[in-house]
Write an enzyme that holds these catalytic residues in place. Structure first.
Site, PDB file in Angstrom:
ATOM      1  N   SER A  77       0.883  -1.234  -0.023  1.00 27.15           N
ATOM      2  CA  SER A  77      -0.004   0.099   0.114  1.00 27.15           C
ATOM      3  C   SER A  77       0.901   1.312   0.155  1.00 27.15           C
ATOM      4  O   SER A  77       1.987   1.177   0.416  1.00 27.15           O
ATOM      5  CB  SER A  77      -0.898  -0.059   1.293  1.00 27.15           C
ATOM      6  N   TYR A  99      -2.320  -1.252  10.510  1.00 26.88           N
ATOM      7  CA  TYR A  99      -2.225  -1.400   9.110  1.00 26.88           C
ATOM      8  C   TYR A  99      -0.899  -0.837   8.405  1.00 26.88           C
ATOM      9  O   TYR A  99      -0.162  -1.579   7.665  1.00 26.88           O
ATOM     10  CB  TYR A  99      -3.458  -0.703   8.402  1.00 26.88           C
TER      11      TYR A  99
HETATM   12  P1  NAD Z   1     -11.349  -6.577  -0.257  1.00 22.54           P
HETATM   13  O1  NAD Z   1     -11.746  -6.286   1.022  1.00 22.54           O
HETATM   14  O2  NAD Z   1     -12.152  -5.992  -1.245  1.00 22.54           O
HETATM   15  O3  NAD Z   1     -10.765  -7.864  -0.542  1.00 22.54           O
HETATM   16  C1  NAD Z   1     -10.143  -8.504   0.467  1.00 22.54           C
HETATM   17  C2  NAD Z   1      -9.948 -10.110   0.317  1.00 22.54           C
HETATM   18  O4  NAD Z   1      -9.348 -10.701   1.396  1.00 22.54           O
HETATM   19  C3  NAD Z   1     -11.212 -10.823   0.321  1.00 22.54           C
HETATM   20  O5  NAD Z   1     -11.064 -11.774  -0.835  1.00 22.54           O
HETATM   21  C4  NAD Z   1     -11.448 -11.317   1.827  1.00 22.54           C
HETATM   22  O6  NAD Z   1     -12.176 -12.535   1.564  1.00 22.54           O
HETATM   23  C5  NAD Z   1      -9.965 -11.717   2.097  1.00 22.54           C
HETATM   24  N1  NAD Z   1      -9.760 -12.009   3.250  1.00 22.54           N
HETATM   25  C6  NAD Z   1      -9.902 -11.168   4.257  1.00 22.54           C
HETATM   26  N2  NAD Z   1      -9.579 -11.900   5.424  1.00 22.54           N
HETATM   27  C7  NAD Z   1      -8.953 -13.096   4.816  1.00 22.54           C
HETATM   28  C8  NAD Z   1      -8.485 -14.113   5.647  1.00 22.54           C
HETATM   29  N3  NAD Z   1      -8.307 -14.169   7.155  1.00 22.54           N
HETATM   30  N4  NAD Z   1      -8.026 -15.302   4.965  1.00 22.54           N
HETATM   31  C9  NAD Z   1      -8.251 -15.258   3.762  1.00 22.54           C
HETATM   32  N5  NAD Z   1      -8.701 -14.291   2.964  1.00 22.54           N
HETATM   33  C10 NAD Z   1      -9.182 -13.122   3.853  1.00 22.54           C
HETATM   34  O7  NAD Z   1      -9.844  -5.598  -0.040  1.00 22.54           O
HETATM   35  P2  NAD Z   1      -9.094  -5.051  -1.239  1.00 22.54           P
HETATM   36  O8  NAD Z   1      -9.204  -3.422  -1.129  1.00 22.54           O
HETATM   37  O9  NAD Z   1      -9.259  -5.793  -2.613  1.00 22.54           O
HETATM   38  O10 NAD Z   1      -7.565  -5.039  -0.663  1.00 22.54           O
HETATM   39  C11 NAD Z   1      -6.657  -6.134  -0.772  1.00 22.54           C
HETATM   40  C12 NAD Z   1      -5.357  -5.562  -0.604  1.00 22.54           C
HETATM   41  O11 NAD Z   1      -5.021  -4.650  -1.162  1.00 22.54           O
HETATM   42  C13 NAD Z   1      -5.302  -5.722   0.879  1.00 22.54           C
HETATM   43  O12 NAD Z   1      -3.967  -6.270   1.342  1.00 22.54           O
HETATM   44  C14 NAD Z   1      -5.159  -4.069   1.113  1.00 22.54           C
HETATM   45  O13 NAD Z   1      -4.328  -3.667   2.430  1.00 22.54           O
HETATM   46  C15 NAD Z   1      -4.466  -3.554  -0.257  1.00 22.54           C
HETATM   47  N6  NAD Z   1      -4.565  -2.366  -0.613  1.00 22.54           N
HETATM   48  C16 NAD Z   1      -6.168  -1.909  -1.092  1.00 22.54           C
HETATM   49  C17 NAD Z   1      -6.214  -0.351  -1.081  1.00 22.54           C
HETATM   50  C18 NAD Z   1      -7.487   0.156  -1.618  1.00 22.54           C
HETATM   51  O14 NAD Z   1      -7.606   1.137  -1.760  1.00 22.54           O
HETATM   52  N7  NAD Z   1      -8.596  -0.749  -1.623  1.00 22.54           N
HETATM   53  C19 NAD Z   1      -5.393   0.531  -1.126  1.00 22.54           C
HETATM   54  C20 NAD Z   1      -3.888  -0.244  -0.946  1.00 22.54           C
HETATM   55  C21 NAD Z   1      -3.743  -1.401  -0.772  1.00 22.54           C
END
Ligand code: NAD
Length: 261
Positions: free
Chosen positions: A143, A156
């Site tokens: 991130s 985080y």
């Molecule tokens: P999201 O909530 O849409 O998806 C998260 C996924 O992780 C889902 O498939 C969920 O079922 C799974 N998950 C959660 N807990 C779990 C567990 N204990 N075991 C297995 N699977 C689990 O989130 P996202 O926004 O797509 O984020 C994905 C990654 O990207 C994360 O690491 C997040 O920190 C990172 N990220 C997101 C953003 C953003 O703006 N959305 C920005 C930077 C980084």
């Protein structure tokens, strides 16, 4: 890009960024193992949709990324089914927005376990096979918060900064084995993870949800645009390409200029 014959395991890929990367990898003909939570009907629908995109096969593993034994079993099951795990995308992540004094300790532990420790466990299990075959890609979805901080996200930001260090260290350890280890550092992407924290951030800061979007989320993104899952999928595929063979140990911002300022 053709990844036919290669197998990718993507943690947390039933939603958001992970699902977007799964679509990209399936379109490039890789075998894809998706993971994460969701109803059986939703997951079966996604498997069929992913299989329709390319020539690879698609499997689902329900491993909980907070449970090391389940993580290791997921990698070994993928190797047993497909013969190899060539690409690991460590993407599963959760968030809690709360001042540090009131941050629930059990949420701290869970965020560190899912957002940071799970990448150690997948990497540890998948590396021997990658080294043996002389080719591997480990892609950590970090991130902008792996490079800079924001208030109220102590667990985080800590986990994502940890991923930056882990990425560099394993890159050095694997540099002569045909394996690259990199992190992608997205700015804000409108996924369920971000949509959920809009009301939490509004409450923590005492502002409206519209103000959170305009003045908090996109305030730091100089393009004034959310990053898309398709863009992140494209970057992940690039890191699997021959052109990226000498890119290792990098934490690559895809953040509309956020961390340049
Ligand atoms: P999201 O909530 O849409 O998806 C998260 C996924 O992780 C889902 O498939 C969920 O079922 C799974 N998950 C959660 N807990 C779990 C567990 N204990 N075991 C297995 N699977 C689990 O989130 P996202 O926004 O797509 O984020 C994905 C990654 O990207 C994360 O690491 C997040 O920190 C990172 N990220 C997101 C953003 C953003 O703006 N959305 C920005 C930077 C980084």
């Amino acid at each position: 890009m053709d990844l036919f014959g290669k197998t990718v395991v993507i943690t947390g890929s039933t939603s958001g960024i992970g699902l977007g990367i799964a679509r990209g990898m399936a379109s490039a003909n890789a075998n894809v193992v998706i993971n994460g939570f969701g109803s059986t009907a939703e997951i079966e629908h996604e498997i069929a949709a992913l299989e329709a995109l390319g020539k690879g096969q698609v499997a689902y593993d329900p491993a909980d990324m907070s449970k090391p034994d389940q993580i290791v079993a997921m990698i070994h099951a993928a190797e047993a089914r497909f013969g190899s795990v060539d690409i690991v995308v460590n993407n599963a992540g959760i968030q809690t927005v709360e001042p540090v004094e009131t941050f629930p300790p059990e949420r701290w532990d869970l965020i560190i376990a899912i957002n940071m420790n799970s990448a150690f466990h997948t990497t540890r299990a998948a590396l021997p096979g990658m080294k043996k075959r002389g080719w591997g890609r480990i892609i950590n979805i970090s991130s902008a918060h792996g490079l800079v901080a924001s208030p109220f996200k102590s667990a985080y930001v800590t986990a994502k900064h940890g991923i930056t260090g882990f990425t560099k260290t394993v890159a050095l350890e694997t540099a002569q084995n045909g394996v690259t280890v990199n992190a992608i550092c997205p700015g804000y992407v409108l996924t369920p993870l971000v949509e959920k924290q809009i009301p939490e951030t509004a409450a923590a800061r005492g502002i409206t949800e519209e103000q959170v979007k305009r003045d908090v989320l996109l305030a730091a993104q100089w393009t004034k645009k959310f990053v898309t899952v398709e863009q992140l999928s494209g970057v992940a595929l690039f890191l699997c390409s021959d052109a990226a063979e000498n890119i290792t140990g990098v934490s690559l911002p895809v953040d509309g200029g956020w961390t340049a300022a």
